[in-house]
Scaffold this motif. Structure first.
Motif, PDB file in Angstrom:
ATOM      1  N   UNK A   1      -8.662   4.534   3.637  1.00 42.84           N
ATOM      2  CA  UNK A   1      -9.782   4.650   4.984  1.00 42.84           C
ATOM      3  C   UNK A   1     -10.368   3.454   5.123  1.00 42.84           C
ATOM      4  N   UNK A   2     -10.036   2.885   3.733  1.00 45.25           N
ATOM      5  CA  UNK A   2     -10.735   1.070   4.284  1.00 45.25           C
ATOM      6  C   UNK A   2     -10.021   0.120   5.002  1.00 45.25           C
ATOM      7  N   UNK A   3      -8.537   0.507   4.869  1.00 43.58           N
ATOM      8  CA  UNK A   3      -7.992  -0.557   5.796  1.00 43.58           C
ATOM      9  C   UNK A   3      -6.290   0.780   6.692  1.00 43.58           C
ATOM     10  N   UNK A   4      -7.488   0.831   7.939  1.00 45.97           N
ATOM     11  CA  UNK A   4      -6.936   1.762   8.722  1.00 45.97           C
ATOM     12  C   UNK A   4      -5.238   1.215   9.427  1.00 45.97           C
ATOM     13  N   UNK A   5      -5.451  -0.251   9.297  1.00 46.16           N
ATOM     14  CA  UNK A   5      -4.376  -1.145  10.412  1.00 46.16           C
ATOM     15  C   UNK A   5      -3.180  -1.695   9.227  1.00 46.16           C
ATOM     16  N   UNK A   6      -3.763  -1.043   7.687  1.00 44.19           N
ATOM     17  CA  UNK A   6      -2.404  -1.888   6.801  1.00 44.19           C
ATOM     18  C   UNK A   6      -1.461  -0.947   6.486  1.00 44.19           C
ATOM     19  N   UNK A   7      -0.381  -1.245   7.052  1.00 40.50           N
ATOM     20  CA  UNK A   7       0.767  -0.519   6.988  1.00 40.50           C
ATOM     21  C   UNK A   7       1.003   0.062   5.370  1.00 40.50           C
ATOM     22  N   UNK A   8       1.386   1.414   5.095  1.00 37.01           N
ATOM     23  CA  UNK A   8       1.444   2.078   4.423  1.00 37.01           C
ATOM     24  C   UNK A   8       3.149   2.425   4.386  1.00 37.01           C
ATOM     25  N   UNK A   9       3.601   2.111   2.780  1.00 39.38           N
ATOM     26  CA  UNK A   9       5.192   3.485   2.886  1.00 39.38           C
ATOM     27  C   UNK A   9       5.481   4.551   3.070  1.00 39.38           C
TER      28      UNK A   9
ATOM     29  N   UNK B   1      -1.909  -4.157  -3.645  1.00 36.96           N
ATOM     30  CA  UNK B   1      -2.161  -3.183  -3.032  1.00 36.96           C
ATOM     31  C   UNK B   1      -2.356  -1.993  -3.749  1.00 36.96           C
ATOM     32  N   UNK B   2      -1.142  -2.324  -4.421  1.00 32.54           N
ATOM     33  CA  UNK B   2      -0.027  -1.353  -5.254  1.00 32.54           C
ATOM     34  C   UNK B   2      -1.118  -1.736  -6.570  1.00 32.54           C
ATOM     35  N   UNK B   3      -1.262  -3.033  -6.641  1.00 36.09           N
ATOM     36  CA  UNK B   3      -2.940  -2.856  -7.955  1.00 36.09           C
ATOM     37  C   UNK B   3      -1.599  -3.572  -9.647  1.00 36.09           C
ATOM     38  N   UNK B   4      -0.137  -3.748  -9.120  1.00 38.41           N
ATOM     39  CA  UNK B   4       1.137  -3.485 -10.462  1.00 38.41           C
ATOM     40  C   UNK B   4       0.622  -4.790 -10.675  1.00 38.41           C
TER      41      UNK B   4
ATOM     42  N   UNK C   1       0.736  -1.188  -0.147  1.00 37.58           N
ATOM     43  CA  UNK C   1       0.258  -0.165   0.019  1.00 37.58           C
ATOM     44  C   UNK C   1       1.094   1.134  -0.176  1.00 37.58           C
ATOM     45  N   UNK C   2       0.662   2.506  -1.160  1.00 37.39           N
ATOM     46  CA  UNK C   2       1.491   3.266  -1.554  1.00 37.39           C
ATOM     47  C   UNK C   2       1.303   4.439  -0.027  1.00 37.39           C
ATOM     48  N   UNK C   3      -0.171   4.439  -0.090  1.00 37.77           N
ATOM     49  CA  UNK C   3       0.240   5.697   1.563  1.00 37.77           C
ATOM     50  C   UNK C   3      -1.727   4.978   1.979  1.00 37.77           C
ATOM     51  N   UNK C   4      -1.996   6.210   2.679  1.00 38.73           N
ATOM     52  CA  UNK C   4      -3.092   5.363   3.564  1.00 38.73           C
ATOM     53  C   UNK C   4      -4.386   5.251   2.400  1.00 38.73           C
TER      54      UNK C   4
END
Length: 450
Positions: A269-277, A295-298, A264-267
């Motif tokens: 809202x639906x994944x509040x506990x998922x760490x992001x870069x 989660x980046x989708x690539x 995940x590159x940035x926070x």
């Protein structure tokens, strides 16, 4: 001599007046001029098409196929695609289904792959005519997407990113890691085995459920290569727990490598506990490693983001050459980063009411065709190790259980899930543009076709 009263004929009699049907089987050269087989030759090559033609001709000789249907039989014997991989409709409700290839690429990324299939300037500066940095535009796009990173690098998957970090920064040294984060990442690959294979030594601290910053501090010494923080994949520990976060570990004086896994590159809202870069780097992580096909989708790749000196050490290490990505991956990654919303982003942001309307429309249309179809509420999941325990509001098409196997084995395979004796086709993981194909697949099963 009197004629045979039974009407038996001699060698030239009526029994041979009608030619053997096998004589009407078309010649190979004539069959290969069929427009469908000419097109197939361009996609599969002449030998594969000739083999299908010969098999169809043999079927005609054995009486299984009429002579005038040999071309049709040959076309039917050809595969649907040039590789053994078959496109499917993911109706499981798992957005990033590992068995189905994780993130579906956006239209922009697919086009970028096609454009890059021929010769490209992947390592050439067209202005000067000299060698240039490989994948420079894709790396620039990644750096722009996560501006908190001083530098970036890309390897062939998430595990490779972690292996390269351990090899370049901690071979012959110690990696300090919590016992609660010694995870198995899938298909039997365990993090401790992966890291030890690089020549690094693991210093495990804390316990399964509780690890404090003091545990890490007590383990740091002159042999420490870095502290590793691993986001748990596919599980959650609840109850009497404690984990030190990156912000607490950053002041300890050694690099902190945060493996966030799902990319995940940035926070969100639906994944509040998922760490992001972005958040991990801003909290003080020296490096962040992640997968590009979650989660980046690539496309499948491993992302390395962080301090310039550490990223440079990794990118210049000899192992980096063995782990580098090809031009198609670079093209897909850049288009993912610079293009419109990916299918994964769209699925995460889907309006539950719109999903319900789609399910109702599909169910109504299929019931009119005699299908026992119902629209039901559902819960989708992220999958791919991302956001364990989190569910997303969704809607599904509910069908009789036997549809599950028939749909999976159809010409356009549809993969759903079984729940309460029914086959659920969860629209949370199905793009709206695939609704028509989904309905056609269900109707085909209803009609007894495969």
């Amino acid at each position: 001599m009197a004629a045979d009263p039974g009407g038996a004929a001699g060698p030239a009699g009526p029994a041979h007046a009608v030619p053997d049907a096998r004589r009407r089987i078309p010649r190979t050269d004539a069959l290969l001029r069929d427009p469908r087989l000419l097109d197939a030759t361009g996609r599969f090559g002449p030998e594969r098409v000739k083999s299908a033609v010969r098999r169809a001709q043999q079927q005609a000789r054995e009486g299984a196929v009429p002579p005038d249907a040999v071309a049709d039989a040959a076309v039917a014997l050809l595969p649907r695609t040039a590789s053994g991989l078959r496109p499917v409709i993911n109706a499981t409700g798992v957005l990033l289904h590992t068995n189905l290839g994780r993130a579906p690429l956006s239209a922009a990324a697919r086009q970028a792959v096609q454009d890059a299939a021929g010769p490209t300037d992947v390592e050439l500066d067209l202005t000067t005519g000299v060698r240039a940095r490989r994948g420079r535009t894709a790396l620039a796009a990644l750096r722009a997407r996560v501006p908190s990173a001083e530098a970036v690098h890309v390897v062939n998957n998430g595990a490779a990113a972690l292996v390269l970090a351990a090899t370049a920064l901690a071979a012959g040294k110690e990696i300090v890691v919590s016992r609660g984060e010694m995870v198995e990442i899938g298909d039997g690959f365990r993090l401790p085995d992966l890291l030890v294979s690089t020549g690094a030594r693991l210093w495990e601290v804390g316990t399964t459920n509780r690890t404090t910053v003091q545990d890490y501090a007590g383990a740091i010494g002159p042999e420490t290569g870095f502290i590793l923080k691993v986001h748990p994949s596919n599980f959650r520990i609840t109850g009497f727990t404690r984990a030190a976060d990156v912000g607490e570990l950053a002041p300890l004086g050694v690099p902190v490598v945060a493996d966030i896994g799902s990319g995940l590159p940035a926070p969100h809202p639906r994944l509040p506990d998922e760490p992001d870069a972005r958040s991990q780097l801003e909290a003080g992580a020296s490096l962040v490693t992640a997968s590009g096909d979650k989660l980046l989708g690539g496309p499948q790749c491993g992302l390395v983001l962080g301090r310039e000196d550490l990223v440079r050490a990794m990118s210049r290490h000899p192992l980096a050459r063995a782990l580098r990505v090809d031009k198609l991956t670079l093209a897909a990654l850049e288009a993912t980063l610079t293009g419109p919303k990916t299918p994964t982003e769209q699925a995460l942001d889907a309006d539950p009411e719109q999903l319900s309307r789609r399910a109702e429309l599909l169910a109504t249309a299929l019931r009119a065709d005699g299908v026992d179809a119902r629209a039901v509420g559902s819960r989708a999941t992220v999958g791919g190790g991302g956001a364990p325990g989190v569910t997303l509001p969704s809607a599904a098409l509910s069908l009789p259980e036997p549809y599950a196997t028939a749909l999976r084995e159809g010409p356009v395979p549809v993969v759903g899930r079984l729940d309460g004796g029914r086959c659920l086709l969860d629209l949370g993981s199905v793009p709206a543009e695939d609704d028509r194909r989904l309905a056609e697949a269900v109707r085909r099963v209803r009609a007894g076709e495969r």
